[in-house]
Design a protein around this motif. Structure first.
Motif, PDB file in Angstrom:
ATOM      1  N   CYS B 308       0.832  -1.215   0.000  1.00 44.96           N
ATOM      2  CA  CYS B 308       0.000   0.000   0.000  1.00 44.96           C
ATOM      3  C   CYS B 308       0.860   1.255   0.000  1.00 44.96           C
ATOM      4  O   CYS B 308       0.568   2.228  -0.705  1.00 44.96           O
ATOM      5  N   GLY B 309       1.916   1.240   0.817  1.00 45.79           N
ATOM      6  CA  GLY B 309       2.797   2.408   0.895  1.00 45.79           C
ATOM      7  C   GLY B 309       3.390   2.735  -0.472  1.00 45.79           C
ATOM      8  O   GLY B 309       3.375   3.881  -0.926  1.00 45.79           O
ATOM      9  N   GLU B 310       3.903   1.718  -1.133  1.00 41.69           N
ATOM     10  CA  GLU B 310       4.544   1.956  -2.426  1.00 41.69           C
ATOM     11  C   GLU B 310       3.519   2.334  -3.489  1.00 41.69           C
ATOM     12  O   GLU B 310       3.783   3.177  -4.342  1.00 41.69           O
ATOM     13  N   ILE B 311       2.348   1.722  -3.427  1.00 46.23           N
ATOM     14  CA  ILE B 311       1.302   2.079  -4.391  1.00 46.23           C
ATOM     15  C   ILE B 311       0.922   3.545  -4.237  1.00 46.23           C
ATOM     16  O   ILE B 311       0.812   4.290  -5.214  1.00 46.23           O
ATOM     17  N   SER B 312       0.757   3.986  -3.007  1.00 44.17           N
ATOM     18  CA  SER B 312       0.325   5.373  -2.817  1.00 44.17           C
ATOM     19  C   SER B 312       1.358   6.336  -3.381  1.00 44.17           C
ATOM     20  O   SER B 312       1.009   7.361  -3.965  1.00 44.17           O
ATOM     21  N   SER B 313       2.632   5.996  -3.242  1.00 50.13           N
ATOM     22  CA  SER B 313       3.679   6.870  -3.760  1.00 50.13           C
ATOM     23  C   SER B 313       3.800   6.751  -5.287  1.00 50.13           C
ATOM     24  O   SER B 313       3.855   7.755  -5.996  1.00 50.13           O
ATOM     25  N   ARG B 343     -12.097  10.363 -10.186  1.00 52.43           N
ATOM     26  CA  ARG B 343     -12.922   9.752 -11.224  1.00 52.43           C
ATOM     27  C   ARG B 343     -12.213   8.650 -11.982  1.00 52.43           C
ATOM     28  O   ARG B 343     -12.824   7.642 -12.334  1.00 52.43           O
ATOM     29  N   ALA B 344     -10.918   8.870 -12.291  1.00 46.60           N
ATOM     30  CA  ALA B 344     -10.275   7.959 -13.242  1.00 46.60           C
ATOM     31  C   ALA B 344      -9.631   6.744 -12.576  1.00 46.60           C
ATOM     32  O   ALA B 344      -9.332   5.769 -13.247  1.00 46.60           O
ATOM     33  N   LEU B 345      -9.417   6.802 -11.281  1.00 46.23           N
ATOM     34  CA  LEU B 345      -8.877   5.629 -10.601  1.00 46.23           C
ATOM     35  C   LEU B 345     -10.039   4.796 -10.075  1.00 46.23           C
ATOM     36  O   LEU B 345     -11.046   5.337  -9.616  1.00 46.23           O
ATOM     37  N   GLY B 346      -9.869   3.473 -10.126  1.00 51.57           N
ATOM     38  CA  GLY B 346     -10.922   2.598  -9.639  1.00 51.57           C
ATOM     39  C   GLY B 346     -10.972   2.576  -8.119  1.00 51.57           C
ATOM     40  O   GLY B 346     -10.014   2.968  -7.441  1.00 51.57           O
ATOM     41  N   SER B 347     -12.105   2.110  -7.594  1.00 48.25           N
ATOM     42  CA  SER B 347     -12.289   2.127  -6.139  1.00 48.25           C
ATOM     43  C   SER B 347     -11.172   1.389  -5.417  1.00 48.25           C
ATOM     44  O   SER B 347     -10.651   1.854  -4.402  1.00 48.25           O
ATOM     45  N   ARG B 348     -10.817   0.221  -5.940  1.00 44.35           N
ATOM     46  CA  ARG B 348      -9.804  -0.570  -5.228  1.00 44.35           C
ATOM     47  C   ARG B 348      -8.481   0.168  -5.167  1.00 44.35           C
ATOM     48  O   ARG B 348      -7.830   0.223  -4.124  1.00 44.35           O
ATOM     49  N   VAL B 349      -8.088   0.771  -6.292  1.00 40.48           N
ATOM     50  CA  VAL B 349      -6.831   1.505  -6.327  1.00 40.48           C
ATOM     51  C   VAL B 349      -6.881   2.665  -5.337  1.00 40.48           C
ATOM     52  O   VAL B 349      -5.953   2.893  -4.556  1.00 40.48           O
ATOM     53  N   LYS B 350      -7.990   3.373  -5.354  1.00 40.89           N
ATOM     54  CA  LYS B 350      -8.112   4.518  -4.450  1.00 40.89           C
ATOM     55  C   LYS B 350      -8.037   4.068  -2.994  1.00 40.89           C
ATOM     56  O   LYS B 350      -7.385   4.709  -2.164  1.00 40.89           O
ATOM     57  N   GLU B 351      -8.713   2.957  -2.692  1.00 35.53           N
ATOM     58  CA  GLU B 351      -8.689   2.479  -1.310  1.00 35.53           C
ATOM     59  C   GLU B 351      -7.270   2.136  -0.865  1.00 35.53           C
ATOM     60  O   GLU B 351      -6.861   2.446   0.255  1.00 35.53           O
ATOM     61  N   HIS B 352      -6.514   1.537  -1.780  1.00 31.46           N
ATOM     62  CA  HIS B 352      -5.143   1.184  -1.406  1.00 31.46           C
ATOM     63  C   HIS B 352      -4.251   2.413  -1.292  1.00 31.46           C
ATOM     64  O   HIS B 352      -3.331   2.446  -0.480  1.00 31.46           O
ATOM     65  N   LEU B 409     -12.044  -5.975   0.164  1.00 30.11           N
ATOM     66  CA  LEU B 409     -10.635  -5.749   0.483  1.00 30.11           C
ATOM     67  C   LEU B 409     -10.041  -6.922   1.240  1.00 30.11           C
ATOM     68  O   LEU B 409      -8.926  -7.354   0.989  1.00 30.11           O
ATOM     69  N   LEU B 410     -10.816  -7.426   2.190  1.00 28.02           N
ATOM     70  CA  LEU B 410     -10.274  -8.453   3.071  1.00 28.02           C
ATOM     71  C   LEU B 410     -10.021  -9.756   2.315  1.00 28.02           C
ATOM     72  O   LEU B 410      -9.024 -10.436   2.537  1.00 28.02           O
TER      73      LEU B 410
END
Ligand SMILES: [Mg+2]
Ligand SMILES: [Zn+2]
Lengths: 100, 480, 476
Positions: B308-313, B343-352, B409-410
């Motif tokens: 998650c940390g690396e994805i957010s960055s 809008r352009a990022l999917g829910s899962r990506v945004k959540e991560h 998510l889980l």
């Protein structure tokens, strides 16, 4: 751990993401379950360990200070949604940039 | 061309070299299969048929001119997952954020394949930013498992499974590629971290992801890996890969069975299939030994926090300014960021991304990321110890043949249980089909090796596939 | 109780490497917008950084020159924040294990020398340039500067007076120039100064709440900003208000600071180790090897010029104002064996020529061998000082060879007594009025007559000979 409204607002702000109402609800619910799992990490005693940043075994990797003429500039600029000549155009920034 | 069905890339390469078939004929064959099967399995985000035929002609010319730089797989039609940059072509990484983006440059791995004469049929579907276990979250709709089209899958695995392509290369980001391959009845190989360049692979979890290969057999995967591995001056974390020598005898090999895996809730069919596979490996001369994974209970949380940390960055660069989706109606800079990304990022990506920022910022009161980094160090050391006791680790590829539900998510987290260790510790892994479950869906096992232990993994996988035929089954066509 | 202003500075210098820190794009100022860019420095999906070896070498040079501890292991971290000039939305920088720490720099103050602590030096990448649209409310982005290597040099809050900050900045700049790691041109942004200011009761040792002032345009302005901001904070505190932790902008024209943004909730950069860049391990041998190649620093040069060459402190300072001038001086001295003459020539006539032609020290292209030859000609009496000035100009503007020029123009000194006497006699005969003036006690007339003789000898007369013969004739 729970993600309350204030924390959720702060995370959206840090992430520069606006979630829809539904997404906010889903996230609060889903994240709570995940955080329960993750929270076991807080019990680990790890004072002595420095922490790695890569499974790579590499050290001291360099390139030499030699110019490589770039050929992709126009292809890069062509991707920008808003341009003016060779500049990329954005909304007026709030302050003079130059932060480094 | 019926006679090409089920043959491997190396065999096709030989036919091409002996002029039994031309590169263009081989490509036409693949395009025909695509034509026939795409409506059912949706493996591709984009088929580039014209370009494929043009490049096949080019490769044929090189062959006829005796070009020595061509590989044994020259002229063999293949696919890349849409996380791999190819200059001048669309690269979306499964995200609306990159819809319409034309990569201005090529990845190292594509350059290497191209130099060897690979013919690219198109780009295949994957989870948005490779963030998933089953291809489910692809913004343009997931690829479908040809064995049960209700199941989502990673596009490369599907394309190989249906015979659309002879091999696939993609991101073993989270675990979708490794997990999908055996569920589609084909094999996958993830090499040791750093042996294949990540330059030009859209980054999600930089220290956990690697390029991976899908082929019908594990030997197919090995042939492809040989073409793309090796140090790259554009990726500072790369090293030369090992000699891929799979002639190791299985006799005396110690295969570790992690004790913590006994408690994992998993499908009964999968449990039985993996047990049967372990028996088969014993028959082939290997011995099974119990092992304990380092920080077994904490491994998954560590993996998840790191990811998650690396994805957010890594995903912060998608801000609507230089490329990709840009909210046209935003009124100021902050709105441009928040609307474009919202809008352009999917829910899962945004959540991560949100979770990653939580872990990195310490706003939740816990310094998760620092803890995870430290635990990671221990896990990396711990695996060195594990591999003094065994040569490789056996596990299922996933607890269930069914993937996660969208938004769960889980479930996404839990289903990473078997595949996360190799990602976290940068270890090589292979996944091999080992039977069909009660619903007729292929299942697989995974072998995780020591650093640079690809050769042994391939040897064992090959030994197993020489003794079994699970990998030879081709899913039927709907309406056939 | 009286107040004390406490300040620290962060200096960002752009390194004068050929290429950027993580890609092969040229590191150059003033190119057409967005021409010096590639997938790496524009943050294209999938692009990866590779570290420029010279950046590390330059950081180590700076660290050694500033007496820092050199890290055995050093790593890069990502500093995450969104801004249009930062394409990856993170800056690759160093937080946890910076390459250099705990150094110091000694400055001269009216009350003696003072050590300023240097907390750390770290490597990082520069951001792009934002240009505000001339007519519309939008901003234009140029990524040419993006990825230019920077050193961030962070001082301890050791400054209590504006002149100390100015002395520190001058000295730091001088050192960096001598090391050859940066051109330190403030006007081109290759040296940028941020100032942290807080106030406290004198001698209390307590730590006030600091404000930060970004990117101040000159060293003198840094001094003014410190004084102004200190005064503002004191006034606030004395009227019972609080100092807020904020970032401010210094407007030197208005001699006033303005709030840029408040740091109410401190900025959260969510640092994480950069997974794309392997660690660096620096050995003691490498450090020693590099130390042995460090140039002599200006401070040491000044001491040596005074001690070994007997120059005045003023001359020594002028000669060490830049690496190029010091090198010219040392080379010239080595060739002519006359440090004082070399110093006079460089500090005097050459400096004047530079001023007149607005030539910067780094652009000065004068051949030391020719200067040395000129000095030897003057000292040996081959030419006089008047001609010397002319020859120097020829060297400066046309790279003329002094011996050739003097021979071609026939400028060698006239030191034949017969020729000089003939000239003197002519002048004496032609100027009876001046001669009688002189003989009637108007000594000034003598100078006039000397001038006339020199004129007839086209400036080349040997001054001693002209004086001697003229006096002789007049006394007759
Ligand atoms: Mg900085
Ligand atoms: Zn570049």
């Amino acid at each position: 751990m729970k993600i309350d409204a204030a924390l959720l607002e702060r995370l959206q702000d840090l992430s520069r993401i606006r979630l829809s109402e539904q997404e906010r609800k889903d996230f609060q619910a889903g994240a709570a379950l995940i955080l329960d799992e993750i929270s076991r990490l807080s019990h680990l005693e790890l004072e002595e360990v420095s922490g790695r940043s890569s499974p790579s075994r590499c050290v001291n990797v360099f390139r030499e200070d030699t110019v490589e003429p770039s050929t992709d500039q126009d292809a890069i600029l062509a991707q920008a949604p808003d341009r003016e000549g060779r500049y990329i155009r954005v909304f007026k920034t709030v302050e003079q940039g130059d932060e480094a | 061309m019926k006679e090409l069905e089920g043959i491997g890339p190396l065999a096709l390469g030989r036919l091409i070299q002996s002029r039994a078939i031309s590169c263009v004929e081989a490509t036409r064959h693949s395009l025909e299969v695509i034509q026939r099967r795409e409506h059912q399995c949706s493996a591709f985000l984009k088929v580039t048929g014209e370009q494929a035929l043009t490049s096949a002609q080019g490769v044929q010319k090189r062959l006829d001119a005796g070009d020595e730089s061509l590989s044994p797989l020259a002229g063999v039609p293949m696919v890349l997952s849409d996380s791999v940059c190819v200059k001048g072509t669309a690269t979306t990484c499964g995200s609306k954020m990159l819809e319409g983006f034309l990569s201005p440059y090529s990845s190292t791995l594509w350059e290497r394949l191209q130099a060897g004469g690979a013919v690219l049929l198109g780009k295949t579907a994957l989870d948005e930013f490779a963030l998933g276990i089953s291809g489910e979250s692809c913004a343009f709709g997931p690829a479908r498992n040809p064995w049960d089209t209700r199941l989502a899958s990673e596009g490369g695995a599907v394309a190989v499974s249906c015979g659309e392509a002879f091999y696939a290369v993609g991101s073993d980001g989270f675990v979708a590629l490794r997990r999908s391959a055996p569920f589609c009845g084909v094999s996958s190989l993830r090499p040791t971290y750093g042996t294949v360049s990540r330059y030009g692979l859209v980054a999600g979890t930089s220290s956990l992801e690697q390029a991976g290969v899908v082929g019908r057999t594990i030997l197919d995967c090995a042939q492809v890996l040989a073409l793309i591995q090796g140090r790259d001056s554009r990726d500072s974390t790369t090293v030369d890969g090992p000699m891929l020598d799979w002639n190791t005898s299985l006799r005396g090999l110690r295969i570790g069975m992690p004790e913590s895996y006994l408690d994992v809730e998993l499908d009964l069919d999968i449990r039985q299939a993996v047990l049967a596979a372990s028996k088969q490996l014993e028959t082939l001369g290997a011995s099974l030994v119990p092992v304990e994974l380092p920080l077994a209970d904490d491994l998954l949380p560590v993996y998840y926090v790191m990811a998650c940390g690396e994805i957010s960055s890594n995903l912060a660069r998608y801000d609507g300014i230089r490329y990709g989706y840009s909210a046209k109606d935003a009124g100021d800079l902050m709105e441009l960021y928040r609307q474009s990304r919202g809008r352009a990022l999917g829910s899962r990506v945004k959540e991560h991304i949100l979770l990653g920022n939580l872990f990195l910022s310490g706003d939740g009161g816990e310094d998760y990321h620092q803890k995870a980094l430290q635990a990671w160090e221990l896990i990396l050391q711990g695996f060195e110890d594990v591999f003094t006791r065994c040569d490789m680790i056996l596990s299922p590829t996933a607890p269930r043949t069914v993937g996660e539900k969208p938004g769960d998510l889980l479930e996404l987290y839990r289903q990473s249980i078997f595949t996360a260790p190799a990602s976290l510790a940068g270890l090589p892994a292979v996944t091999i089909p080992c039977g069909l479950d009660a619903k007729g869906i292929p299942m697989g096992f995974q072998l995780t090796g020591k650093p640079f232990g690809e050769g042994e993994l391939i040897a064992v996988g090959h030994g197993y596939q020489s003794a079994t035929d699970f990998h030879l089954r081709i899913p039927g066509e709907v309406g056939e | 109780m009286s107040w004390e202003i406490v300040a620290g500075v962060e200096v960002h210098v752009e390194l004068s490497t050929n290429t950027k820190i993580f890609c092969g794009c040229a590191n150059a100022f003033g190119a057409e917008p967005n021409t010096l860019i590639c997938p790496v420095c524009t943050g294209m999906p999938g692009a990866l950084p590779v570290l420029n070896r010279r950046v590390v070498e330059y950081a180590l040079r700076a660290g050694l020159a500033l007496d820092c501890d050199i890290a055995r292991r050093t790593t890069f971290d990502r500093k995450n924040y969104f801004y249009p000039d930062l394409p990856k939305a993170y800056q690759i920088s160093q937080l946890h294990l910076p390459i250099c720490q705990n150094g110091w720099l000694e400055i001269e103050t009216p009350t003696g020398s003072k050590r300023i602590g240097i907390r750390q030096i770290h490597m990082e990448e520069d951001a792009g340039k934002l240009i505000h649209h001339p007519t519309r409310p939008c901003t234009l982005v140029d990524y040419n500067r993006c990825g230019v290597p920077l050193l961030e040099i962070v001082s301890q809050p050791d400054f209590t007076a504006a002149h100390e900050v100015i002395a520190y900045l001058k000295s730091l700049r001088e050192i960096l120039l001598f090391l050859g790691v940066s051109d330190c041109k403030m006007q081109e942004g290759s040296l940028r100064v941020d100032l942290n200011v807080s106030v406290r009761h004198k001698g209390s040792g307590e730590q006030g709440i600091p404000t930060e002032m970004k990117n101040i345009s000159s060293f003198q302005a840094v001094g003014r900003a410190m004084v102004w901001e200190g005064a503002r904070q004191i006034q606030l505190l004395e009227s019972g208000e609080e100092v807020l932790r904020e970032t401010r902008r210094w407007d030197d024209g208005k001699n006033q600071g303005f709030v840029l943004r408040s740091k109410g909730g401190a900025e959260d950069y969510r640092y994480l180790p950069d997974p794309d860049l392997p660690i660096l391990e620096i050995t003691q041998e490498q450090v020693e090897q590099l130390r042995s190649t460090l140039p002599e620093l200006p401070r040491n040069k000044r001491a040596r010029y005074q001690r070994e060459m007997g120059l005045s402190p003023q001359d020594a300072r002028t000669l060490t104002a830049s690496r190029e001038v010091a090198a010219l001086f040392e080379k010239t001295t080595a060739l002519c064996q006359n440090p004082q003459e070399a110093a006079n020539l460089i500090v005097g006539d050459l400096a004047r020529l530079c001023t007149e032609t607005a030539t910067l020290p780094e652009d000065l292209q004068v051949d030391a061998a020719k200067l040395a030859a000129l000095i030897v000609m003057i000292r040996s009496g081959k030419i006089n000082r008047t001609v010397g000035k002319e020859v120097l100009e020829q060297i400066f503007f046309h790279d003329a060879d002094p011996a050739v020029y003097v021979a071609q123009k026939g400028l060698a000194m006239v030191d034949d007594p017969a020729l000089v006497e003939a000239a003197v006699r002519q002048v004496v005969e032609a100027n009876p009025k001046s001669v009688s003036d002189y003989q009637n006690g108007k000594k000034k007339a003598f100078g006039y007559l000397v001038g006339q003789v020199m004129r007839s000898l086209k400036g080349k007369g040997d001054p001693a000979l002209v004086n001697g013969i003229l006096r002789e004739l007049l006394e007759e």
